[in-house]
Design a protein around this motif. Sequence first.
Motif, PDB file in Angstrom:
ATOM      1  N   MET A  75       0.813  -1.273  -0.124  1.00 42.10           N
ATOM      2  CA  MET A  75      -0.144  -0.049   0.074  1.00 42.10           C
ATOM      3  C   MET A  75       0.889   1.469   0.001  1.00 42.10           C
ATOM      4  O   MET A  75       2.117   1.208   0.584  1.00 42.10           O
ATOM      5  CB  MET A  75      -0.876  -0.034   1.293  1.00 42.10           C
ATOM      6  N   ALA A  76       0.666   2.241  -0.667  1.00 43.00           N
ATOM      7  CA  ALA A  76       1.566   3.275  -1.039  1.00 43.00           C
ATOM      8  C   ALA A  76       1.606   4.194   0.383  1.00 43.00           C
ATOM      9  O   ALA A  76       0.593   4.207   1.050  1.00 43.00           O
ATOM     10  CB  ALA A  76       0.931   4.291  -2.289  1.00 43.00           C
ATOM     11  N   LEU A  77       2.466   5.037   0.421  1.00 44.64           N
ATOM     12  CA  LEU A  77       2.703   5.853   1.517  1.00 44.64           C
ATOM     13  C   LEU A  77       1.318   6.847   1.538  1.00 44.64           C
ATOM     14  O   LEU A  77       1.215   7.571   0.581  1.00 44.64           O
ATOM     15  CB  LEU A  77       3.924   6.581   1.401  1.00 44.64           C
ATOM     16  N   LEU A  78       0.819   7.096   2.608  1.00 47.28           N
ATOM     17  CA  LEU A  78      -0.292   7.971   2.853  1.00 47.28           C
ATOM     18  C   LEU A  78       0.194   9.280   3.304  1.00 47.28           C
ATOM     19  O   LEU A  78       0.861   9.607   4.333  1.00 47.28           O
ATOM     20  CB  LEU A  78      -1.202   7.351   4.132  1.00 47.28           C
ATOM     21  N   ARG A  79       0.233  10.063   2.213  1.00 43.72           N
ATOM     22  CA  ARG A  79       0.759  11.624   2.462  1.00 43.72           C
ATOM     23  C   ARG A  79      -0.380  12.625   1.983  1.00 43.72           C
ATOM     24  O   ARG A  79      -1.368  12.161   1.144  1.00 43.72           O
ATOM     25  CB  ARG A  79       2.048  11.801   1.733  1.00 43.72           C
ATOM     26  N   LYS A  80      -0.082  13.732   2.334  1.00 40.07           N
ATOM     27  CA  LYS A  80      -0.804  14.874   1.851  1.00 40.07           C
ATOM     28  C   LYS A  80      -0.533  15.047   0.424  1.00 40.07           C
ATOM     29  O   LYS A  80       0.486  16.117   0.377  1.00 40.07           O
ATOM     30  CB  LYS A  80      -0.809  16.005   2.806  1.00 40.07           C
ATOM     31  N   ILE A  81      -0.703  14.455  -0.433  1.00 41.64           N
ATOM     32  CA  ILE A  81      -0.363  14.537  -1.985  1.00 41.64           C
ATOM     33  C   ILE A  81      -1.167  15.420  -2.633  1.00 41.64           C
ATOM     34  O   ILE A  81      -0.874  15.358  -3.956  1.00 41.64           O
ATOM     35  CB  ILE A  81      -0.182  13.267  -2.473  1.00 41.64           C
ATOM     36  N   LYS A  82      -2.321  15.990  -2.397  1.00 36.34           N
ATOM     37  CA  LYS A  82      -3.170  16.751  -3.254  1.00 36.34           C
ATOM     38  C   LYS A  82      -2.438  17.848  -3.986  1.00 36.34           C
ATOM     39  O   LYS A  82      -2.546  18.025  -5.036  1.00 36.34           O
ATOM     40  CB  LYS A  82      -4.231  17.263  -2.324  1.00 36.34           C
ATOM     41  N   THR A 110      15.237  -3.715  -2.844  1.00 36.07           N
ATOM     42  CA  THR A 110      14.738  -2.393  -2.928  1.00 36.07           C
ATOM     43  C   THR A 110      14.393  -2.063  -4.057  1.00 36.07           C
ATOM     44  O   THR A 110      15.190  -2.014  -5.108  1.00 36.07           O
ATOM     45  CB  THR A 110      15.756  -1.432  -2.241  1.00 36.07           C
ATOM     46  N   ASP A 111      13.137  -1.141  -4.217  1.00 34.88           N
ATOM     47  CA  ASP A 111      12.826  -0.803  -5.513  1.00 34.88           C
ATOM     48  C   ASP A 111      13.083   0.859  -5.541  1.00 34.88           C
ATOM     49  O   ASP A 111      12.946   1.455  -4.680  1.00 34.88           O
ATOM     50  CB  ASP A 111      11.273  -0.944  -6.017  1.00 34.88           C
ATOM     51  N   TRP A 152       9.170   4.695   1.105  1.00 36.29           N
ATOM     52  CA  TRP A 152       7.905   5.394   0.642  1.00 36.29           C
ATOM     53  C   TRP A 152       6.937   4.532   1.555  1.00 36.29           C
ATOM     54  O   TRP A 152       6.110   5.176   1.792  1.00 36.29           O
ATOM     55  CB  TRP A 152       7.732   5.364  -1.024  1.00 36.29           C
ATOM     56  N   ASN A 153       6.769   3.241   0.957  1.00 38.06           N
ATOM     57  CA  ASN A 153       5.924   2.510   1.739  1.00 38.06           C
ATOM     58  C   ASN A 153       5.861   2.220   3.367  1.00 38.06           C
ATOM     59  O   ASN A 153       4.958   1.995   3.810  1.00 38.06           O
ATOM     60  CB  ASN A 153       5.938   1.134   1.030  1.00 38.06           C
ATOM     61  N   ASP A 154       6.959   2.378   3.807  1.00 39.53           N
ATOM     62  CA  ASP A 154       7.387   2.318   5.137  1.00 39.53           C
ATOM     63  C   ASP A 154       6.694   3.754   5.853  1.00 39.53           C
ATOM     64  O   ASP A 154       7.244   3.923   7.073  1.00 39.53           O
ATOM     65  CB  ASP A 154       8.469   1.883   5.524  1.00 39.53           C
ATOM     66  N   ASN A 155       6.434   4.652   5.255  1.00 40.38           N
ATOM     67  CA  ASN A 155       6.252   6.099   5.656  1.00 40.38           C
ATOM     68  C   ASN A 155       7.749   6.761   6.160  1.00 40.38           C
ATOM     69  O   ASN A 155       7.623   7.544   7.336  1.00 40.38           O
ATOM     70  CB  ASN A 155       5.166   6.133   6.890  1.00 40.38           C
TER      71      ASN A 155
END
Length: 259
Positions: free
Chosen positions: A1-8, A60-61, A105-108
Amino acid sequence: MALLRKIKNYPFQKYLAEYQSGKDFLDFSLKAMNTLKKAINIPPTKGGYVIFIHYSQGSTDFVVTTMLDNSAQFSVNEEKLIIEKLSALNIDELVRANRVNINKWNDNDDAYLTFIKGKRDVSIFFQEFIGNTDLTSAKVNANNLKDALQEYMRVMGFDRDKKFKVSKEIEDYIFKKIDSEEDIELDSISALVDAENPRGFRDYSLENDKSVSGRFRATKKGNFYFLHRTVVKGTGYKLEFDKELIKKDVVIRDGSGRM
């Protein structure tokens, strides 16, 4: 699951999250390219050829955005026996690049993004394209630099005197940059680590994902005191002192304390 960020407000991160969620790489590349096009369309910026890469190193990607220039190359026309000038991508010298560590990224992990300084500065438009509020902080860069330096000098077999010399030169360089409010460059640090192999430390840091940005700004000298101070920790105690005391044999390490 992708990193949950304020990406708006950060399209690149939004498109990368979409790609991680299942959209194809071409879709990500085209959307990211349009974002970069809007950012670069501010004179007098100088562009280049943009390449998006998704590759794996071990487990690692990484996703890399890099800019390359054309370079003149020469070839012999065997029929006419003349030298012809050709135009080709200069793959030996990056203009500028950034790299996203997908695992981090995925690990926040806030250190998921690093910039790689090429033969041009990491321009404002390039930082804005990737979302400059996500740039690795100076403190994180300092900690990553510490780990990378210690590991590299150990792997390369630096003796104690050489470690002291290199650390002092790097500290002088960094403090001078802080005083003059200028960026600290990984290329310059790498040249100080080993003048005979000026890219050695930089390449090692990139290849082993030490997450030291190619160029970053710092304001606090305290983040870099590790270059002249040593901390020894053990059960129930912590000692901190100048490394010069070790060099002068005022402090002698004898035991299992962790440095």
